[in-house]
Design an enzyme around this catalytic site. Structure first.
Site, PDB file in Angstrom:
ATOM      1  N   LYS A  43      32.281  39.035  49.795  1.00 14.09           N
ATOM      2  CA  LYS A  43      31.597  39.552  48.619  1.00 14.09           C
ATOM      3  C   LYS A  43      30.227  40.057  49.051  1.00 14.09           C
ATOM      4  O   LYS A  43      29.572  39.444  49.904  1.00 14.09           O
ATOM      5  CB  LYS A  43      31.394  38.426  47.603  1.00 14.09           C
ATOM      6  CG  LYS A  43      32.692  37.824  47.117  1.00 14.09           C
ATOM      7  CD  LYS A  43      33.135  38.530  45.871  1.00 14.09           C
ATOM      8  CE  LYS A  43      34.381  37.895  45.318  1.00 14.09           C
ATOM      9  NZ  LYS A  43      34.921  38.687  44.211  1.00 14.09           N
TER      10      LYS A  43
ATOM     11  N   LYS B  84      46.020  41.530  39.678  1.00 10.08           N
ATOM     12  CA  LYS B  84      45.921  40.171  39.137  1.00 10.08           C
ATOM     13  C   LYS B  84      46.729  40.145  37.853  1.00 10.08           C
ATOM     14  O   LYS B  84      46.353  40.822  36.883  1.00 10.08           O
ATOM     15  CB  LYS B  84      44.455  39.819  38.833  1.00 10.08           C
ATOM     16  CG  LYS B  84      43.554  39.829  40.055  1.00 10.08           C
ATOM     17  CD  LYS B  84      42.132  39.464  39.676  1.00 10.08           C
ATOM     18  CE  LYS B  84      41.213  39.528  40.894  1.00 10.08           C
ATOM     19  NZ  LYS B  84      39.806  39.275  40.549  1.00 10.08           N
TER      20      LYS B  84
HETATM   21  O1  OSB Z   1      36.631  40.117  42.478  1.00  6.45           O
HETATM   22  O2  OSB Z   1      38.479  39.305  43.131  1.00  6.45           O
HETATM   23  C1  OSB Z   1      37.397  39.189  42.574  1.00  6.45           C
HETATM   24  C2  OSB Z   1      36.758  35.529  41.783  1.00  6.45           C
HETATM   25  C3  OSB Z   1      36.233  35.642  40.523  1.00  6.45           C
HETATM   26  C4  OSB Z   1      36.081  36.873  39.959  1.00  6.45           C
HETATM   27  C5  OSB Z   1      36.437  38.005  40.658  1.00  6.45           C
HETATM   28  C6  OSB Z   1      36.977  37.906  41.918  1.00  6.45           C
HETATM   29  C7  OSB Z   1      37.116  36.648  42.501  1.00  6.45           C
HETATM   30  C8  OSB Z   1      37.608  36.423  43.839  1.00  6.45           C
HETATM   31  C9  OSB Z   1      38.250  35.076  44.055  1.00  6.45           C
HETATM   32  O3  OSB Z   1      37.443  37.189  44.747  1.00  6.45           O
HETATM   33  C10 OSB Z   1      39.565  35.176  44.689  1.00  6.45           C
HETATM   34  C11 OSB Z   1      40.302  33.855  44.647  1.00  6.45           C
HETATM   35  O4  OSB Z   1      40.585  33.320  43.561  1.00  6.45           O
HETATM   36  O5  OSB Z   1      40.658  33.372  45.714  1.00  6.45           O
HETATM   37 MG    MG Z   2      37.373  41.838  43.197  1.00  5.26          MG
END
Ligand code: OSB
Ligand code: MG
Length: 369
Positions: free
Chosen positions: A168, A267
């Site tokens: 991130k 997702k």
């Molecule tokens: O952007 O994919 C994302 C978690 C919370 C909100 C957004 C995101 C995420 C993650 C976590 O990247 C991924 C996971 O659950 O392993």
């Molecule tokens: Mg993402």
């Protein structure tokens, strides 16, 4: 399939360490468990994946729990005989609120799989006219951190058997950090996730990523900026992967028409459940857009749903679907998953809530009356 009960139980899960993205710093994950039973004794439990605040998207735990109670349960109460798993058939009068729909729809899929004596993954594969695997490669999403901490986390993730890391970032300042990380880990498969932290003015800085051979740049620009992403994709060799932007099949179609991305983080919770996710997957395959399964910092129970989808051979790029133990000390269900020799081994059965949670669930009102 005749429904007998629907119950909802909010739970709070403290994270081992806060998970930081451009949207928020998540220290306690609040989800709502949704349990549905049938008249012939089947039981399945799903999870409402919305966050507490409207940072990731417009949906929230409080509002979506309200939508489930007020608008998704009543039609099921009037017609308890479920013959379709399509949210458009189940709730023709409810627009949006996809995470609320997904919480119920995915639970119904788990019930349907049990009714047919199949695993959820087998039912999904049959519906998608494809094959499934019992072991999958997985990636890990690492929150924003300083260089030292990130290097330690990556080494640990590699040692644990993750095939791919996702880092991130919070803006252009973090690109220098990515540069340093790449030097230390020259070959590891890597995604950079902006969660909308960049603007069109950052294109020149983002072009530096092209030399670092990262697999994808996820959602660099704000949600809804299909034109901006299309322009940025023309300026980058690195494929753009959209996450927050893709709420619906129509969004995938718009992204393809405009050239806004070359990949989609799929997702099922974000798009309204499995029926919708499979439609997006089918469309993306026809248009050479790579899909892979993302995560929502779900509990072990919520991971059952995303991991089951990630078992499709058409979703083989390593997803954010590793064990929930990466986030949480404790479990809500009896599900056991192990990451060994670079593969996540997955049980076939639907998970059951641990007795303490099941006891609390039974104290909740049956919303079907
Ligand atoms: O952007 O994919 C994302 C978690 C919370 C909100 C957004 C995101 C995420 C993650 C976590 O990247 C991924 C996971 O659950 O392993
Ligand atoms: Mg993402």
């Amino acid at each position: 399939m005749q429904l007998a009960s629907i119950r909802m139980l909010p739970v709070s899960l403290p994270l081992k360490q806060p998970f930081t993205s451009a949207h928020e710093q998540l220290a306690d994950r609040h989800v709502t468990l949704v349990q549905i039973t049938t008249t012939d004794g089947l039981m399945a439990t799903g999870e409402l994946e919305a966050f507490d605040n409207p940072g990731y998207n417009t949906e929230m735990q409080a509002s979506e729990a309200q939508v489930i109670r007020g608008f998704l349960v009543p039609p099921l109460k009037r017609n308890r005989d479920i013959s379709s798993l399509n949210p458009d058939d189940l709730w023709p009068d409810v627009s949006g609120h996809r995470m609320a729909k997904a919480a119920v729809e995915m639970t119904l899929w788990s019930l349907a799989a049990q009714a047919e004596h199949q695993s959820l993954a087998a039912l999904l594969a049959a519906e998608a006219k494809t094959e499934q695997r019992s072991e999958i490669e997985v990636g890990i999403s690492l929150g924003i951190a300083d260089l030292t901490q990130q290097l330690q986390r990556i080494a640990a993730a590699q040692a644990a058997g993750y095939s791919r890391i996702k880092l991130k970032v919070g803006g252009v300042a973090d690109i220098a950090v990515i540069n340093q990380i790449r030097r230390q880990f020259p070959t590891i498969q890597m995604i950079i996730d902006g969660n909308g932290a960049f603007t069109e003015n950052d294109a020149a800085e983002l072009q530096q990523l092209d030399a670092l051979h990262v697999d994808m740049l996820e959602q660099p620009l704000a949600s809804g900026d299909f034109a901006g992403h299309a322009q940025l994709q023309r300026q980058l060799k690195t494929p753009i992967c959209l996450d927050e932007d893709i709420l619906d099949l129509k969004d995938a179609q718009l992204a393809v028409l405009m050239g806004s991305c070359r990949a989609i983080n799929l997702k099922p919770a974000r798009v309204g459940g499995f029926t919708k996710a499979l439609a997006i997957l089918d469309y993306c395959q026809q248009h050479h857009i790579q899909c892979w399964v993302g995560g929502m910092v779900e509990s072990d129970l919520g991971r059952y749903y995303s991991q089951s989808l990630a078992r499709l051979i058409t979703l083989s790029y390593p997803g954010d679907v590793g064990p929930a133990s990466q986030f949480f000390e404790t479990q809500v269900s009896d599900r056991v998953v192990k990451l060994t020799d670079g593969k996540l081994k997955l049980p076939e059965e639907a998970p059951r809530l641990l007795p303490a949670y099941q006891k609390q669930m039974m104290l909740q009102e049956n919303l079907l009356g």
